[in-house]
Motif scaffolding. Structure first.
Motif, PDB file in Angstrom:
ATOM      1  N   ALA A 105       3.302  -7.056 -38.026  1.00  0.00           N
ATOM      2  CA  ALA A 105       2.918  -7.250 -36.628  1.00  0.00           C
ATOM      3  C   ALA A 105       3.106  -8.727 -36.289  1.00  0.00           C
ATOM      4  CB  ALA A 105       1.473  -6.810 -36.391  1.00  0.00           C
ATOM      5  N   PRO A 106       4.363  -9.175 -36.074  1.00  0.00           N
ATOM      6  CA  PRO A 106       4.619 -10.612 -35.921  1.00  0.00           C
ATOM      7  C   PRO A 106       4.176 -11.203 -34.591  1.00  0.00           C
ATOM      8  CG  PRO A 106       6.641  -9.377 -35.638  1.00  0.00           C
ATOM      9  CD  PRO A 106       5.596  -8.378 -36.039  1.00  0.00           C
ATOM     10  N   HIS A 107       3.975 -10.368 -33.558  1.00  0.00           N
ATOM     11  CA  HIS A 107       3.607 -10.875 -32.239  1.00  0.00           C
ATOM     12  C   HIS A 107       2.395 -10.111 -31.722  1.00  0.00           C
ATOM     13  CE1 HIS A 107       7.452 -12.881 -32.485  1.00  0.00           C
ATOM     14  NE2 HIS A 107       8.070 -11.719 -32.574  1.00  0.00           N
ATOM     15  N   LEU A 108       1.677 -10.732 -30.791  1.00  0.00           N
ATOM     16  CA  LEU A 108       0.401 -10.178 -30.338  1.00  0.00           C
ATOM     17  C   LEU A 108       0.304 -10.224 -28.827  1.00  0.00           C
ATOM     18  CD1 LEU A 108      -3.082 -10.627 -31.843  1.00  0.00           C
ATOM     19  CD2 LEU A 108      -2.781 -11.384 -29.491  1.00  0.00           C
ATOM     20  N   ILE A 109      -0.377  -9.217 -28.280  1.00  0.00           N
ATOM     21  CA  ILE A 109      -0.701  -9.178 -26.861  1.00  0.00           C
ATOM     22  C   ILE A 109      -2.185  -8.868 -26.721  1.00  0.00           C
ATOM     23  CG2 ILE A 109      -0.072  -6.735 -26.640  1.00  0.00           C
ATOM     24  CD1 ILE A 109       0.772  -7.326 -23.775  1.00  0.00           C
ATOM     25  N   ALA A 110      -2.848  -9.557 -25.800  1.00  0.00           N
ATOM     26  CA  ALA A 110      -4.273  -9.367 -25.542  1.00  0.00           C
ATOM     27  C   ALA A 110      -4.467  -9.093 -24.063  1.00  0.00           C
ATOM     28  CB  ALA A 110      -5.079 -10.596 -25.965  1.00  0.00           C
ATOM     29  N   LEU A 111      -5.222  -8.046 -23.744  1.00  0.00           N
ATOM     30  CA  LEU A 111      -5.481  -7.657 -22.368  1.00  0.00           C
ATOM     31  C   LEU A 111      -6.983  -7.602 -22.127  1.00  0.00           C
ATOM     32  CD1 LEU A 111      -2.891  -4.750 -21.883  1.00  0.00           C
ATOM     33  CD2 LEU A 111      -2.656  -7.143 -21.215  1.00  0.00           C
ATOM     34  N   GLY A 112      -7.378  -7.935 -20.923  1.00  0.00           N
ATOM     35  CA  GLY A 112      -8.792  -7.887 -20.556  1.00  0.00           C
ATOM     36  C   GLY A 112      -8.994  -8.281 -19.112  1.00  0.00           C
ATOM     37  N   ARG A 113     -10.213  -8.137 -18.662  1.00  0.00           N
ATOM     38  CA  ARG A 113     -10.566  -8.535 -17.301  1.00  0.00           C
ATOM     39  C   ARG A 113     -10.870 -10.023 -17.245  1.00  0.00           C
ATOM     40  NH1 ARG A 113     -13.535  -3.483 -17.568  1.00  0.00           N
ATOM     41  NH2 ARG A 113     -12.583  -1.921 -16.214  1.00  0.00           N
ATOM     42  N   PRO A 114     -10.931 -10.601 -16.046  1.00  0.00           N
ATOM     43  CA  PRO A 114     -11.335 -12.015 -15.948  1.00  0.00           C
ATOM     44  C   PRO A 114     -12.713 -12.233 -16.552  1.00  0.00           C
ATOM     45  CG  PRO A 114     -10.360 -11.276 -13.876  1.00  0.00           C
ATOM     46  CD  PRO A 114     -10.511 -10.057 -14.727  1.00  0.00           C
ATOM     47  N   GLY A 115     -12.818 -13.228 -17.405  1.00  0.00           N
ATOM     48  CA  GLY A 115     -14.074 -13.514 -18.074  1.00  0.00           C
ATOM     49  C   GLY A 115     -14.318 -12.732 -19.344  1.00  0.00           C
ATOM     50  N   SER A 116     -13.364 -11.885 -19.737  1.00  0.00           N
ATOM     51  CA  SER A 116     -13.565 -11.082 -20.946  1.00  0.00           C
ATOM     52  C   SER A 116     -13.274 -11.856 -22.224  1.00  0.00           C
ATOM     53  CB  SER A 116     -12.690  -9.827 -20.898  1.00  0.00           C
ATOM     54  OG  SER A 116     -11.321 -10.174 -20.812  1.00  0.00           O
ATOM     55  N   GLY A 117     -12.543 -12.980 -22.143  1.00  0.00           N
ATOM     56  CA  GLY A 117     -12.332 -13.802 -23.322  1.00  0.00           C
ATOM     57  C   GLY A 117     -10.906 -13.889 -23.809  1.00  0.00           C
ATOM     58  N   THR A 118      -9.908 -13.477 -23.032  1.00  0.00           N
ATOM     59  CA  THR A 118      -8.527 -13.573 -23.495  1.00  0.00           C
ATOM     60  C   THR A 118      -8.083 -15.033 -23.612  1.00  0.00           C
ATOM     61  OG1 THR A 118      -7.796 -13.299 -21.195  1.00  0.00           O
ATOM     62  CG2 THR A 118      -7.890 -11.326 -22.572  1.00  0.00           C
TER      63      THR A 118
END
Length: 500
Positions: free
Chosen positions: A261-274
């Protein structure tokens, strides 16, 4: 006459006490035998019918083996007596059974499951209205408030436990009847037709940025619980002031040429900590690599990285982002060519090629919208080369964006980032859409910042709590948290200090 009478009564009480003390071990053993027999009957009734034959055969073989061994029967009697004495000890030292309120709670859970675990054609239903929960519930435990915190139950073999919708239906019922506002872990044993429900404790949210004990190529995304199956723990400092030492299981992301898993994506709402996650990754990447940051949101929360050794650039505008990402694409190609030439000549790969390069892109959907309005090139298209060939060139891409704008992400970003993180309170369907697998826990309505789920490639889904990594310029963050972030930054170069 009164004194002799009182003396006789006193002697009688003394004799009774002496007899009770003499018979006490025998009473304890008899009580223990009775309790062992009751537990055996309950265990036998909970054993599926198809397994009772092998259990009887195994017991007969064991009894025969004990009878043939010298002193075997005597040892078996001694062992049984010891077990009975332990089981028959005074009730004050033993775990008490469920109270009336707890039994009523179990009965309510049992009745709620009847419509799902019963069919009209079942000749011997395990779940029936007005039935006994003891036959279906193998084990149970309650918290001080009287709510079930652990429940192990049997269910009929014909229930479609292999379907995600069927599982989720039962999990919703148990969550509603056992108490909302808590996070539950469900373990389905499809072979034995047993479901185990456990209430999970809250993840530690008091761990901040600090030097983590990891090897090169390892990045700590956050921490999970001890029951997640992670066998490794890291020494960390937590607590209200960040000085409490303890060991916690981490979620470690491995990058490099051999990474799945060489690359990463993070999703979340504003203020969730991304953004906090990207700051934490940047601080760890600076220990042995170079970092290129593109802040699509333009919030300036990465400005503290400017002028630090290893930080190539921190871009906020569209023009700077396009130039930085174009350079990253050319740098990836250059590294590939240099590595192939060195390997063809039998020489070691150059140091500048082996040094990791990290591309951190926050809110690319905003840049895509700006590029479309100005009729310019989409910045996400420049990530194709680093995403496709970054593993061989020691280039790692980390993308963070909001869940609601995930449709604006390019196909390359969505398909070439096997490491996934979802932060914030989302339903199981939404988490499954991002991670590719549903979580085995039920999310709570309120998640602290940095709380979510992570899945690295084809691995399992882990609960995740991102270390608190605030912007040092954020005055609302605790002072010791901001100081911890600054302590992890490399010292500014002398030239940069002179310019300031």
């Amino acid at each position: 006459m009164s004194r002799p009478l009182e003396r006789g009564r006193e002697l009688l009480r003394t004799a009774n006490d002496t007899a009770t003390e003499t018979l006490h071990p025998l009473i304890v053993v008899c009580r223990g035998l009775r309790r062992l027999a009751a537990a055996g009957r309950q265990r036998w009734s909970a054993t599926p019918r198809e397994r009772r034959g092998p259990v009887v055969a195994l017991g007969a073989v064991g009894a025969l083996a004990v009878a043939l061994v010298p002193y075997g029967p005597l040892a078996a009697v001694a062992l049984l007596t010891a077990a009975a004495a332990w089981a028959g000890r005074d009730s004050a030292t033993r775990e008490t059974g469920p109270s009336e309120a707890e039994r009523a709670r179990l009965h309510a859970v049992y009745e709620a499951l009847v419509p799902y675990f019963s069919v009209p054609d079942d000749p011997d239903p395990l779940y029936v209205h007005g039935g006994a929960p003891e036959a279906a519930f193998v084990a149970h435990a309650f918290d001080p408030a009287g709510r079930p915190e652990r429940l192990e139950l049997r269910y009929p073999p014909y229930y479609p436990d292999g379907e995600a919708a069927s599982r989720e239906r039962i999990e919703q019922v148990l969550r509603a009847k056992c108490g909302r506002g808590r996070e539950y872990l469900f373990g389905w044993d499809e072979e034995a037709n047993v479901l185990e429900m456990t209430v999970l404790p809250a993840l530690p949210a008091d761990i901040g940025a600090q030097p983590f004990v990891t090897s090169p190529g390892e990045t700590v995304l956050g921490f999970t619980d001890h029951s997640s199956g992670v066998r490794r723990t890291l020494p960390v400092y937590g607590g209200e002031d960040g000085t409490e030492p303890r060991d916690e299981p981490p979620v470690v992301w491995r990058t490099g040429p051999r990474s799945t898993a060489p690359h990463l994506i993070a999703l979340g709402r504003p203020g969730s900590g991304t953004t906090t996650l990207l700051r934490s990754v940047a601080l760890q990447a600076l220990r042995d690599g170079d970092v290129l940051v593109v802040d699509g949101g333009g919030t300036g929360e990465y400005a503290f990285l400017n002028g630090r050794p290893g930080v190539l650039s921190v871009e906020c505008g569209l023009t700077g982002a396009l130039a930085a990402l174009e350079w990253a694409a050319h740098e990836t190609e250059r590294r590939l060519i240099a590595a192939q030439e060195a390997q063809g000549l039998g020489q070691p790969v150059p140091e500048d090629v082996r040094r990791p390069l990290w591309i951190l892109l926050d809110r690319p959907a905003v840049l895509t919208q700006l590029a479309a309005s100005e009729e310019r090139h989409d910045p996400q298209d420049l990530l194709r080369v680093p995403l496709r060939h970054g593993r061989a060139a020691q280039v790692t891409v980390v993308v963070a964006d909001q869940f609601e704008t995930a449709e604006s992400l390019s196909e390359a970003v969505r398909t070439l980032t096997p490491a996934r993180v979802v932060l914030g309170a989302y339903s199981s369907e939404q988490v499954r859409a991002v991670l590719g697998a549903p979580p085995n826990t039920t999310p709570t309505p309120d998640f602290p910042p940095g709380r979510g789920y992570a899945r690295l490639g084809p691995g399992p889904v882990h609960r995740l709590q991102v270390p608190a990594t605030p912007d040092p310029a954020d005055e609302e963050a605790p002072a010791f948290r901001r100081e911890a972030v600054l302590a992890l930054l490399p010292e500014p170069a002398p030239a940069a200090s002179a310019d300031r």
